[in-house]
Scaffold this active site. Structure first.
Site, short mmCIF file in Angstrom:
data_model
loop_
_atom_site.label_atom_id
_atom_site.label_comp_id
_atom_site.label_asym_id
_atom_site.label_seq_id
_atom_site.Cartn_x
_atom_site.Cartn_y
_atom_site.Cartn_z
N TRP A 25 0.82 -1.21 0.00
CA TRP A 25 0.00 0.00 0.00
C TRP A 25 0.86 1.27 0.00
O TRP A 25 0.34 2.37 0.03
CB TRP A 25 -0.91 0.03 1.22
N GLU A 47 -4.83 1.33 6.45
CA GLU A 47 -4.87 1.79 7.85
C GLU A 47 -6.01 1.13 8.62
O GLU A 47 -5.86 0.78 9.79
CB GLU A 47 -4.99 3.31 7.91
N GLN A 52 -5.08 -3.03 15.14
CA GLN A 52 -5.07 -4.22 15.99
C GLN A 52 -4.58 -5.47 15.24
O GLN A 52 -4.85 -6.59 15.66
CB GLN A 52 -6.48 -4.49 16.54
N THR A 53 -3.89 -5.29 14.12
CA THR A 53 -3.47 -6.42 13.29
C THR A 53 -2.04 -6.18 12.80
O THR A 53 -1.62 -5.03 12.67
CB THR A 53 -4.42 -6.60 12.09
N LEU A 90 -9.71 -11.53 9.72
CA LEU A 90 -8.94 -10.36 10.15
C LEU A 90 -9.33 -9.89 11.55
O LEU A 90 -8.59 -9.13 12.17
CB LEU A 90 -9.14 -9.19 9.16
N TYR A 92 -11.97 -8.17 14.67
CA TYR A 92 -12.53 -6.84 14.94
C TYR A 92 -13.49 -6.45 13.81
O TYR A 92 -13.26 -5.51 13.05
CB TYR A 92 -11.42 -5.80 15.09
N TYR A 130 -6.34 8.62 15.22
CA TYR A 130 -5.11 8.09 14.64
C TYR A 130 -5.25 7.90 13.13
O TYR A 130 -4.39 8.32 12.36
CB TYR A 130 -4.71 6.75 15.28
N ASP A 148 0.96 5.57 16.38
CA ASP A 148 0.51 4.20 16.59
C ASP A 148 1.41 3.56 17.64
O ASP A 148 2.20 4.24 18.31
CB ASP A 148 0.50 3.40 15.28
N CYS A 200 13.74 -0.29 16.59
CA CYS A 200 13.36 0.05 17.97
C CYS A 200 12.24 -0.88 18.43
O CYS A 200 11.13 -0.45 18.76
CB CYS A 200 12.95 1.51 18.05
N CYS A 207 19.93 -0.94 18.92
CA CYS A 207 20.34 0.45 19.09
C CYS A 207 21.55 0.80 18.22
O CYS A 207 21.66 1.93 17.73
CB CYS A 207 20.63 0.74 20.55
N CYS A 210 20.50 2.11 14.89
CA CYS A 210 19.46 3.14 14.88
C CYS A 210 20.01 4.50 14.51
O CYS A 210 21.02 4.95 15.07
CB CYS A 210 18.80 3.21 16.27
#
Length: 355
Positions: A25, A47, A52-53, A90, A92, A130, A148, A200, A207, A210
């Protein structure tokens, strides 16, 4: 060492330009630089699916949805049952109902074009703060603070925010808002998400790799892996219930019905069952069987955890001669079960009943 905000932002964008994840996407940064514009429909769809996935779970669903309904107008015109079937697995499921309602609203009231502001997006069904920020930033390059779970973790560590979640959310959002640039805000939001997903990480963050290693306050304090802090979780209650897997004599087809349109798993297919309650009496469950038949209790039970409770289902099976079913029910052959709009818990129940 804490770099100034523009330097921090540019540092991460430079890292993103080299290491952006390849997602179906996403318009990658090298294409954005030559003028390729994200499709708001694809951004919105991804989105909603990602709530939750995980990314891994969503990729195949996203590909299937966009192949079947490549434009928001086509999704708006789709049969609601077909959308629920495509969504099955999926979880929800209110998201799928809102997905259809949102597509219809965009097609009917906005000429097939998504609003380009957070305020306009939040007025659409199923789009919260969000998701509105994510679409505004990624699809329309609006300087919205996108937060998120990955962003919460990165900001908590970068700024050493030790206030437990969810109380820390406004502080984290403010930190993200301070860093979000006027130019390339969509790429920046995706860069922070990618950083949280790949570097992260919740445990054993890398680290040394990063781009924000030096300015990270939590790393300097030696507490990066402990952040973000989270308030203690309350124990989930356990509800119990019964499910009745009724098979047709001869071909073994399974009797299904549709759940009410509102509420948990609304509009999805199911095998007939009892209520789910904390004080459900399993011993008398067979008395709630939906039709008269020679019911047999399967050994063991089916467990499934929802957001707010854990469920244990006792499964009963029976065979019925071919004939009429109660209104609203239908026989689904074993070959057709895969394509039914069955939530995961019902697939578990049927597998247990057929096993």
């Amino acid at each position: 060492m804490m770099l100034k905000t523009p330097a921090l932002t540019q540092q991460l964008l430079a890292w993103y330009d080299r290491h952006a994840r390849d997602l179906p996407w996403r318009v990658p940064p090298h294409e954005r630089k030559v003028g390729v514009v994200p499709d708001p429909y694809r951004v919105w769809l991804s989105e909603i699916m990602l709530q939750q996935t995980t990314v891994a779970a969503v990729k195949d669903y996203f590909t299937a949805f966009t192949a079947k309904w490549p434009k928001v107008e086509m999704l708006a015109e789709a049969d609601a049952d077909d959308v629920m079937k495509a969504w099955a697995g999926l979880g929800y499921y209110s998201r799928a109902r809102n997905l259809k309602a949102c597509a219809e609203t965009v097609a009917r009231d906005h000429g097939g074009r998504f609003p380009d502001t957070e305020e306009g997006l939040r007025a659409l069904p199923g789009i919260g703060p969000y998701t509105a920020a994510a679409i505004a930033a990624i699809a329309f390059d609006q300087p919205a603070a996108v937060v998120d779970g990955n962003v919460e973790r990165v900001m908590s560590r970068l700024r050493l925010i030790e206030t437990p979640l969810p109380v820390a959310k406004p502080e984290i959002r403010a930190a993200m808002g301070e860093l979000t640039p006027q130019e390339r805000p969509g790429d920046f939001a995706q860069a922070v998400m990618d950083l949280g997903a790949t570097i992260c990480t919740p445990k054993r963050p890398a680290c040394a790799l990063c781009p924000w290693m030096e300015p990270c306050a939590a790393r300097a304090a030696g507490v990066a892996e402990t952040l973000p802090r989270k308030a203690a979780k309350t124990a989930k209650p356990t509800r119990t219930g019964a499910a009745f897997v009724l098979r047709r004599a001869g071909d073994g087809a399974v009797a299904l019905r549709k759940r009410p349109p509102k509420g948990l798993l609304g509009g999805m297919a199911e095998v007939p069952g009892s209520e789910w309650a904390v004080d459900f009496d399993v011993a008398s469950a067979v008395m709630q069987a939906p039709v008269a038949a020679n019911w047999h209790k399967r050994s063991g039970s089916v467990g499934h955890t929802f957001t707010h409770f854990h469920l244990e289902v006792t499964v009963f099976t029976a065979e019925l001669a071919a004939g009429d079913l109660p209104e609203g029910w239908w026989w689904s052959t074993l070959d057709a079960l895969e394509g039914e709009a069955l939530p995961t818990v019902m697939r578990k129940v049927i597998a247990h009943g057929l096993g």
